[in-house]
Write a protein that holds these residues in place. Sequence first.
Motif, mmCIF file in Angstrom:
data_model
loop_
_atom_site.group_PDB
_atom_site.id
_atom_site.type_symbol
_atom_site.label_atom_id
_atom_site.label_comp_id
_atom_site.label_asym_id
_atom_site.label_seq_id
_atom_site.Cartn_x
_atom_site.Cartn_y
_atom_site.Cartn_z
ATOM 1 N N LYS A 90 37.456 40.956 53.654
ATOM 2 C CA LYS A 90 38.421 42.062 53.636
ATOM 3 C C LYS A 90 39.090 42.238 52.270
ATOM 4 C CE LYS A 90 39.392 41.577 58.553
ATOM 5 N NZ LYS A 90 40.406 41.314 59.606
ATOM 6 N N GLY A 91 38.283 42.110 51.226
ATOM 7 C CA GLY A 91 38.782 42.355 49.883
ATOM 8 C C GLY A 91 39.563 41.215 49.262
ATOM 9 N N LYS A 92 39.682 40.103 49.971
ATOM 10 C CA LYS A 92 40.450 38.975 49.434
ATOM 11 C C LYS A 92 39.550 38.062 48.590
ATOM 12 C CE LYS A 92 43.987 39.132 52.992
ATOM 13 N NZ LYS A 92 44.852 38.374 53.918
ATOM 14 N N LYS A 93 40.166 37.372 47.653
ATOM 15 C CA LYS A 93 39.403 36.548 46.716
ATOM 16 C C LYS A 93 38.885 35.264 47.347
ATOM 17 C CE LYS A 93 39.690 34.359 42.158
ATOM 18 N NZ LYS A 93 40.548 34.087 40.975
ATOM 19 N N PHE A 94 39.667 34.663 48.241
ATOM 20 C CA PHE A 94 39.315 33.375 48.828
ATOM 21 C C PHE A 94 39.070 33.529 50.332
ATOM 22 C CE2 PHE A 94 42.159 32.715 45.247
ATOM 23 C CZ PHE A 94 41.442 31.835 44.451
ATOM 24 N N VAL A 95 37.975 32.939 50.805
ATOM 25 C CA VAL A 95 37.651 33.006 52.228
ATOM 26 C C VAL A 95 37.421 31.591 52.741
ATOM 27 C CG1 VAL A 95 36.104 33.906 53.993
ATOM 28 C CG2 VAL A 95 36.566 35.256 51.938
ATOM 29 N N GLY A 96 38.085 31.278 53.854
ATOM 30 C CA GLY A 96 37.955 29.956 54.444
ATOM 31 C C GLY A 96 37.265 29.981 55.790
ATOM 32 N N ILE A 213 42.691 25.044 45.845
ATOM 33 C CA ILE A 213 41.854 26.220 46.075
ATOM 34 C C ILE A 213 41.782 27.094 44.820
ATOM 35 C CG2 ILE A 213 41.694 28.393 47.380
ATOM 36 C CD1 ILE A 213 42.843 26.881 49.774
ATOM 37 N N GLY A 214 42.907 27.145 44.087
ATOM 38 C CA GLY A 214 42.945 27.946 42.860
ATOM 39 C C GLY A 214 43.670 29.262 43.018
ATOM 40 N N CYS A 215 44.491 29.379 44.069
ATOM 41 C CA CYS A 215 45.224 30.633 44.276
ATOM 42 C C CYS A 215 46.673 30.498 43.791
ATOM 43 C CB CYS A 215 45.191 31.049 45.740
ATOM 44 S SG CYS A 215 45.789 29.818 46.898
ATOM 45 N N LYS A 216 47.224 31.599 43.353
ATOM 46 C CA LYS A 216 48.573 31.603 42.806
ATOM 47 C C LYS A 216 49.608 31.690 43.929
ATOM 48 C CE LYS A 216 47.098 33.885 38.526
ATOM 49 N NZ LYS A 216 47.254 35.063 37.656
#
Length: 284
Positions: A90-96, A213-216
């Motif tokens: 859905k357009g997000k950078k990280f998917v789990g 994860i590398g997310c801000k």
Amino acid sequence: MSLFFCGGIAKSGTTLLQRILNLHDDISCEFEDDLNYLLQEFIKIHKGYNLRIKQTGDRIGLKEVKPVSSKVYDKALFKIIYDIAEERRKGKKFVGISDNNFFIENFNILHNNFINSKSIIIFRNPIDRAISLWNHNHRLYQKENNYGHIKVLEIDGKLDLNKFVIFKSDLWNSQVKKIFEKIKKKDKNLLLVTYESLCTKKSDVVKKIFNFIGCKYDNSTINNIIENTSLENFKAKSSYPEFYDKGSLNFGEDFLSSETIKKSIELSKESLDLLNIKIPDKFE
């Protein structure tokens, strides 16, 4: 898409971990999957299809029919896992992908097939985990009227919480050691957390997870997650609030005899030490 996997042994805080991750604006980790179900279905299809083509070959007089190798189905399984993640992106950078049994048995295989993917495994002390499992299965029995949920709790054909916890503590110790045997030294794509630390130092552990994860994130992000992942909040927003247990961290002190607790600790101490889970002083 930056893909990661998360999970642990059931009733170790896997739902809490998944909900925390999904609350970040840049992360999609919407559901808890059951990849082991997919695996078992693929195994059935593989066996069934090879029997089918052999039968067809026999009917037309072929002397030999080469079976389809498992590699074909392995590739198909990993393709489905990838497509599940892509659909939820859905357009997000990280998917789990949040999963339990399949994930903890195969996290190295997942790393090999999903290059640069990361994994987060959560653990919980075996005593409180076993009690949570015991209560959960009793609730499921009441909800679904399926005695199978109770049957798996029996030890020697009887329901006995103390014996169940001792048995599960011993089993947990073996499971954790097997996981550690699979861990490559200094694996920068693997993070281990405990339910105990996530509950008692939530802000610090959440930041550690996001850094991994590398997310801000900022203070507002962390505060929002802490507020929305309280036990009270989960119950208020759930159609099945009974699912959310007390989240105890006291090694079963309110439920078990001291003899049971000490025996369970004795059986699981090796793995408790591996995970740096502190044993209450009174049970040392």
